[in-house]
Design a protein around this motif. Structure first.
Motif, PDB file in Angstrom:
ATOM      1  N   ASN A  26     -32.160 120.911 -11.071  1.00 55.48           N
ATOM      2  CA  ASN A  26     -30.857 120.481 -10.568  1.00 55.48           C
ATOM      3  C   ASN A  26     -29.847 120.396 -11.702  1.00 55.48           C
ATOM      4  O   ASN A  26     -28.689 120.821 -11.549  1.00 55.48           O
ATOM      5  CB  ASN A  26     -30.973 119.125  -9.876  1.00 55.48           C
ATOM      6  CG  ASN A  26     -29.640 118.638  -9.334  1.00 55.48           C
ATOM      7  OD1 ASN A  26     -29.014 119.297  -8.515  1.00 55.48           O
ATOM      8  ND2 ASN A  26     -29.194 117.488  -9.808  1.00 55.48           N
ATOM      9  N   ARG A  73     -34.691 129.298  -8.414  1.00 56.89           N
ATOM     10  CA  ARG A  73     -33.597 128.984  -7.498  1.00 56.89           C
ATOM     11  C   ARG A  73     -34.094 128.922  -6.050  1.00 56.89           C
ATOM     12  O   ARG A  73     -33.624 128.100  -5.256  1.00 56.89           O
ATOM     13  CB  ARG A  73     -32.476 130.020  -7.632  1.00 56.89           C
ATOM     14  CG  ARG A  73     -31.685 129.869  -8.932  1.00 56.89           C
ATOM     15  CD  ARG A  73     -30.526 130.843  -9.016  1.00 56.89           C
ATOM     16  NE  ARG A  73     -29.796 130.653 -10.268  1.00 56.89           N
ATOM     17  CZ  ARG A  73     -28.811 129.783 -10.441  1.00 56.89           C
ATOM     18  NH1 ARG A  73     -28.430 129.028  -9.409  1.00 56.89           N
ATOM     19  NH2 ARG A  73     -28.210 129.649 -11.595  1.00 56.89           N
ATOM     20  N   GLY A  74     -35.025 129.787  -5.715  1.00 56.85           N
ATOM     21  CA  GLY A  74     -35.584 129.758  -4.371  1.00 56.85           C
ATOM     22  C   GLY A  74     -36.300 128.456  -4.078  1.00 56.85           C
ATOM     23  O   GLY A  74     -36.158 127.876  -2.989  1.00 56.85           O
ATOM     24  N   GLU A  77     -33.669 125.730  -3.663  1.00 55.75           N
ATOM     25  CA  GLU A  77     -33.008 125.834  -2.364  1.00 55.75           C
ATOM     26  C   GLU A  77     -33.893 125.261  -1.254  1.00 55.75           C
ATOM     27  O   GLU A  77     -33.399 124.591  -0.333  1.00 55.75           O
ATOM     28  CB  GLU A  77     -32.664 127.294  -2.070  1.00 55.75           C
ATOM     29  CG  GLU A  77     -31.507 127.832  -2.913  1.00 55.75           C
ATOM     30  CD  GLU A  77     -31.309 129.321  -2.740  1.00 55.75           C
ATOM     31  OE1 GLU A  77     -32.010 129.924  -1.892  1.00 55.75           O
ATOM     32  OE2 GLU A  77     -30.454 129.893  -3.454  1.00 55.75           O
ATOM     33  N   THR A  78     -35.200 125.513  -1.338  1.00 54.30           N
ATOM     34  CA  THR A  78     -36.119 124.948  -0.352  1.00 54.30           C
ATOM     35  C   THR A  78     -36.118 123.432  -0.427  1.00 54.30           C
ATOM     36  O   THR A  78     -36.094 122.740   0.604  1.00 54.30           O
ATOM     37  CB  THR A  78     -37.546 125.478  -0.572  1.00 54.30           C
ATOM     38  OG1 THR A  78     -37.561 126.892  -0.378  1.00 54.30           O
ATOM     39  CG2 THR A  78     -38.528 124.839   0.401  1.00 54.30           C
ATOM     40  N   MET A  80     -33.665 121.559  -1.438  1.00 51.80           N
ATOM     41  CA  MET A  80     -32.394 121.055  -0.922  1.00 51.80           C
ATOM     42  C   MET A  80     -32.370 121.082   0.608  1.00 51.80           C
ATOM     43  O   MET A  80     -31.761 120.214   1.249  1.00 51.80           O
ATOM     44  CB  MET A  80     -31.229 121.850  -1.501  1.00 51.80           C
ATOM     45  CG  MET A  80     -30.981 121.593  -2.977  1.00 51.80           C
ATOM     46  SD  MET A  80     -30.793 119.829  -3.381  1.00 51.80           S
ATOM     47  CE  MET A  80     -29.344 119.408  -2.399  1.00 51.80           C
ATOM     48  N   LYS A  81     -33.023 122.064   1.214  1.00 51.93           N
ATOM     49  CA  LYS A  81     -33.128 122.089   2.677  1.00 51.93           C
ATOM     50  C   LYS A  81     -33.944 120.896   3.151  1.00 51.93           C
ATOM     51  O   LYS A  81     -33.595 120.234   4.135  1.00 51.93           O
ATOM     52  CB  LYS A  81     -33.768 123.398   3.146  1.00 51.93           C
ATOM     53  CG  LYS A  81     -32.886 124.625   2.974  1.00 51.93           C
ATOM     54  CD  LYS A  81     -33.610 125.887   3.407  1.00 51.93           C
ATOM     55  CE  LYS A  81     -32.738 127.129   3.208  1.00 51.93           C
ATOM     56  NZ  LYS A  81     -33.466 128.376   3.571  1.00 51.93           N
TER      57      LYS A  81
END
Length: 259
Positions: A26, A73-74, A77-78, A80-81
């Motif tokens: 982050n 990054r993937g 992103e997971t 953050m979802k």
């Protein structure tokens, strides 16, 4: 069978590495700090974590600094979802009066200031059922507590020496303690848990609808259809499967990192 964290349970090394890595990723993605591949100063304590992140392809060394890879990054992103779902799905269970069945969040829009809301919820009649709900749904409750720490900015990377705090033991011991002392599903009872989750899910949708209504009124003066409206409607539709008390989104079912 639901995940059961008992008094003698400790977070695994992989759990701790995952949570530490999320904080660092982050900062790399959203913060201003650049981490040198020749670690020095307070960043030096992070070097073992960087070594593992590089070995597993989550970051790369670019010149003299570390950069987040597409794989990293993937993963972020997971996370953050999941974090977004945590804020929508689990926060509603933060303050529940088990005797009366009242959810504090049912009165959320009755308060004009954060102080008024905090004064209302600061009452011993309210219990925190987030851990119980996570265990009922077979979600790792330690991740739920970690997300609550993130939401409270407990890992403040603007504070000098945050690296030592992150790599130390205190935060993880506190997460263990919260998990081990929280109300468990078997203390509430299966039927009561199902009822509470049903009520909480219905309240979650109502809160989202009210938020959408207020946003539309603020943005449009009460009329018209905007892009914001479309996004909010799609979001509400996304969360409707949670009317099933046993439902859990597939994004929670895969490990964030493979160490």
């Amino acid at each position: 069978m639901a995940i059961q964290l008992r008094k003698n349970t400790v977070l695994s090394d992989d759990n701790k590495k995952t949570f530490k890595a999320i904080v660092v990723l982050n900062e790399m993605i959203n913060g201003d700090h650049q981490f040198s591949s020749n670690a020095y100063g307070d960043d030096a304590v992070l070097q073992p974590l960087f070594t593992e992140l590089i070995a597993n392809g989550y970051i790369i060394s670019s010149g003299s600094v570390y950069k987040v890879s597409s794989k990293g990054r993937g993963v972020f992103e997971t996370f953050m979802k999941r974090y977004t779902e945590y804020l929508k799905v689990y926060d509603v269970f933060s303050f529940v009066d088990l005797e009366s069945g009242e959810f504090a969040f049912s009165s959320y829009f009755d308060f004009d200031t954060d102080d008024d809301w905090f004064n209302f919820t600061d009452n011993e009649r309210f219990d925190d059922l987030r851990i119980a709900v996570a265990m009922f749904k077979n979600v790792n409750p330690a991740e739920i507590v970690f997300m609550s720490f993130v939401n409270e900015n407990r890992f403040d990377t603007s504070v000098s020496g945050w690296q030592n705090d992150l790599m130390g033991a205190n935060a993880w011991a506190e997460i263990e303690e919260i998990c081990n002392t929280a109300i468990k599903p078997d203390e509430v009872g299966k039927d009561a848990m199902v009822d509470m989750i049903n009520q909480g899910s219905e309240l979650m949708i109502k809160l989202m609808e009210e938020e959408q209504k207020q946003n539309n009124e603020n943005n449009n003066g009460g009329g018209g259809t905007t892009t914001t409206t479309i996004v909010e409607e799609e979001t509400i539709e996304y969360y409707q499967p949670y009317y099933d008390p046993y439902y859990i989104s597939p994004i929670w079912l895969v490990p964030l990192f493979l160490w």
